[in-house]
Scaffold this motif. Structure first.
Motif, mmCIF file in Angstrom:
data_model
loop_
_atom_site.group_PDB
_atom_site.id
_atom_site.type_symbol
_atom_site.label_atom_id
_atom_site.label_comp_id
_atom_site.label_asym_id
_atom_site.label_seq_id
_atom_site.Cartn_x
_atom_site.Cartn_y
_atom_site.Cartn_z
ATOM 1 N N GLN A 1 23.419 -44.424 32.661
ATOM 2 C CA GLN A 1 22.943 -46.487 34.053
ATOM 3 C C GLN A 1 24.025 -46.230 35.495
ATOM 4 O OE1 GLN A 1 23.577 -49.220 31.598
ATOM 5 N NE2 GLN A 1 23.511 -51.141 33.247
ATOM 6 N N ASP B 1 15.229 -48.451 30.247
ATOM 7 C CA ASP B 1 16.324 -47.995 29.050
ATOM 8 C C ASP B 1 16.660 -47.059 30.078
ATOM 9 O OD1 ASP B 1 17.300 -46.897 26.418
ATOM 10 O OD2 ASP B 1 15.628 -46.383 25.643
ATOM 11 N N GLY C 1 20.958 -57.560 34.202
ATOM 12 C CA GLY C 1 21.987 -57.491 33.177
ATOM 13 C C GLY C 1 21.264 -56.702 31.948
ATOM 14 N N GLU C 2 21.820 -56.616 30.569
ATOM 15 C CA GLU C 2 20.765 -56.428 29.028
ATOM 16 C C GLU C 2 19.735 -55.329 30.284
ATOM 17 O OE1 GLU C 2 20.938 -58.263 26.687
ATOM 18 O OE2 GLU C 2 23.429 -58.642 27.414
ATOM 19 N N ARG C 3 20.216 -53.815 31.176
ATOM 20 C CA ARG C 3 19.051 -53.196 31.314
ATOM 21 C C ARG C 3 17.886 -54.120 31.890
ATOM 22 N NH1 ARG C 3 17.840 -50.487 25.404
ATOM 23 N NH2 ARG C 3 20.031 -50.023 25.565
ATOM 24 N N ARG C 4 18.032 -55.052 32.450
ATOM 25 C CA ARG C 4 16.852 -55.928 33.325
ATOM 26 C C ARG C 4 17.331 -55.683 34.919
ATOM 27 N NH1 ARG C 4 12.901 -57.437 30.215
ATOM 28 N NH2 ARG C 4 11.831 -58.200 32.081
ATOM 29 N N SER D 1 19.778 -56.154 40.023
ATOM 30 C CA SER D 1 20.021 -56.047 38.210
ATOM 31 C C SER D 1 20.284 -57.343 37.504
ATOM 32 C CB SER D 1 21.826 -55.749 37.688
ATOM 33 O OG SER D 1 22.243 -55.643 36.172
ATOM 34 N N ALA E 1 12.401 -54.260 31.841
ATOM 35 C CA ALA E 1 13.275 -53.691 31.454
ATOM 36 C C ALA E 1 13.321 -52.130 31.673
ATOM 37 C CB ALA E 1 13.248 -53.773 30.283
#
Lengths: 260, 271
Positions: free
Chosen positions: B44, B88, B72-75, B70, B86
């Motif tokens: 990341q 990953d 947050g939470e990969r979004r 960003s 999203a």
């Protein structure tokens, strides 16, 4: 699947060459079985030690190391001293002294400063050795590591030379910001040359190293100042691309109208 | 250094376009295939710092992944497509997922739209392969402008990336940022060019064209300075490290090497 050692070498070829020492240490920590092979096959910038009996500086690598001590080419003594450190046979040591004298001249002629060290060791069918050169200036450093072996044949010897040059350049200023251009390049060569006596060996190795360094200096110049600059130009074009494309189009049309 | 720290340092310094090769080598050195989730934070960080591009599913559009967009939470969100998505990092894949529509809430909405357009036309004029991103900062006081231009030529053993990121402050008409260049050449060796240049500029007016004009000037000036710096290093440090030939312009006569007297024949001719 590749051998772990090949992957380790591949990784080191990709990561920042400036961090090679740290990266080698980390890889060994992660996979201790790679230690010996990795230390043998990866060149890191040479460290310098002072010979206490001659007060001259000499260069350290895996080839003049015995435990945590390094052998001085000037005195044949280890720093720090150890009991019964491995030294070359009398004949090879004689040649080593001659080679150190010769490469000291070479160093002065080409580097006008810096440090040189030559180490030789006995082999079953001849001998092997390394020629080390190092110079640092403001904004850069050069390390040459030439490892070779010489196989004796009738009136000739077969030499195999692997040369690495580690070249680091950098500049930092308000106007330009930070720039670091560092790395290493490796080349190999094999050659048969005439041998009359042990003096011929020193001259033969001298010629090979001199030719190799000339080649490598040209290559480094091409890669560091030609290739790197070209890639920057491939990433970004100073003249507007629409202009460049229009010019190319016009050129093509001219050529095709002329060929009709 | 702990195992994860060591591995993360490898990931973070992966050259442009070589993240997968670096990961593959790491797995093979460890003899383990299951490092990707352990290294997700490092992936990341690498992706966000390098402005990595990911594809939006079902389209040809690539979008930037960075700390500036960003959620947050990969979004992450994208202002050009008005969407969020999203990604990953541990997958090392090219595609984003779970695309949703995203409405930008900013007092600078019109300026952001304008900057997207002008920064893109500047990109098209100067970067053969590139992408951009324009995002308001969290407190809406500044606008981030990103450009990333990469070229990969692994068959010829080189890869390179130009990155620039700026923060434009509308209230003071100032522009601050950084330009970085990263070039890797690895045929029979490993050579790396890494540069960073800080930019501080005053923007002449409040329009998007004024902002991009300041960026264009800074980037052009930097590229010209960089080109000069190559010449400076070649003529300066490189030459003073090792001569191409001795001052006599002749190669050494090795058979007569013991006749060379140090400090006289040699030192005497020294400039």
């Amino acid at each position: 699947m590749a051998e772990p050692i090949d992957s380790a070498l591949d990784l080191l070829r990709r990561l920042n060459p400036k961090d090679v020492k740290k990266n080698v240490d980390n890889i060994i920590e992660l996979n201790p079985s790679l230690e010996e092979e990795l230390l043998e096959s990866v060149d890191i910038p040479l460290s310098v030690k002072r010979c206490s009996s001659t007060k001259r500086d000499f260069l350290c690598c895996d080839y003049n190391r015995d435990g945590d001590s390094w052998r001085s080419p000037w005195s044949n003594n280890f720093e720090p001293p150890i009991e019964e450190g491995i030294t070359p046979s009398e004949r090879i040591r004689k040649m080593e002294i001659k080679a150190n004298e010769a490469f000291d001249v070479y160093r002065e002629l080409y580097f006008e400063g810096g440090i040189s060290s030559v180490y030789l060791w006995d082999m079953d069918d001849g001998f092997a050795g390394c020629v080390l050169l190092k110079k640092s200036v403001k904004g850069g450093s050069w390390d040459s590591i030439h490892v070779f072996d010489a196989q004796d044949r009738a009136r000739t010897a077969h030499y195999k030379l692997t040369s690495t040059v580690i070249l680091s350049l950098g500049t930092e200023s308000e106007a330009l910001g930070g720039l670091d251009l560092s790395g290493n390049m490796v080349r190999q060569i094999e050659q048969d040359m005439a041998v009359e006596d042990d003096g011929s060996h020193v001259a033969n190795i001298g010629k090979m190293v001199e030719d190799m360094e000339l080649k490598m200096r040209n290559l480094l110049q091409e890669v560091y100042f030609g290739k790197a600059k070209d890639v920057v130009g491939d990433l970004r074009s100073i003249p507007p691309l629409s202009q460049t494309n229009r010019d190319r189009q016009t050129q093509r049309e001219m050529i095709s109208s002329m060929s009709k | 250094m702990s195992r994860t720290e060591a591995l993360s340092s490898f990931i973070e310094s992966a050259p442009p376009g070589e993240l997968n090769d670096v990961t593959k080598a790491i797995k093979n050195i460890l003899g383990e295939d299951s490092v990707q989730s352990e290294l997700e934070p490092a992936f990341q960080k690498h992706n966000e710092e390098q402005f990595s591009l990911v594809k939006l599913p079902g389209s040809n559009d690539s979008v930037i992944v960075s700390s500036y967009n960003s959620l947050g939470e990969r979004r992450y969100y994208d202002t050009e497509n008005n969407s969020s998505f999203a990604y990953d990092h541990a997958s090392l894949g090219e595609e984003a997922s779970d695309v949703r529509s995203y409405t930008l809430e900013s007092n600078h909405e019109d300026l952001v739209k304008g900057l997207l357009k002008t920064l893109r036309s500047h990109g098209t004029e100067h970067y053969p392969e590139y992408n951009i991103g324009v995002y308001p900062t969290n407190d809406d006081s500044q606008i981030a402008l990103l450009t990333v231009a990469s070229k990969y030529s692994p068959a010829n053993y080189w890869n390179g990336r130009w990155r620039s990121s700026y923060l434009y402050t509308p209230s003071s008409s100032t522009l601050t940022g950084t330009i970085s260049v990263d070039v890797h050449y690895y045929e029979d060796g490993n050579v790396r060019l890494l540069t960073t240049k800080k930019v501080n500029a005053k923007v002449g007016g409040g329009s998007s064209a004024d902002v991009v004009k300041a960026i264009a000037q800074a980037e052009r000036a930097y590229q010209e300075d960089l080109n000069k710096a190559f010449g400076g290093l070649a003529e300066g440090a490189f030459k003073s490290l090792r001569r191409q030939l001795p001052i006599t312009r002749q190669k050494i006569e090795w058979e007569k090497i013991s006749g060379y007297r140090l400090g006289q024949d040699i030192g005497g001719g020294r400039r």
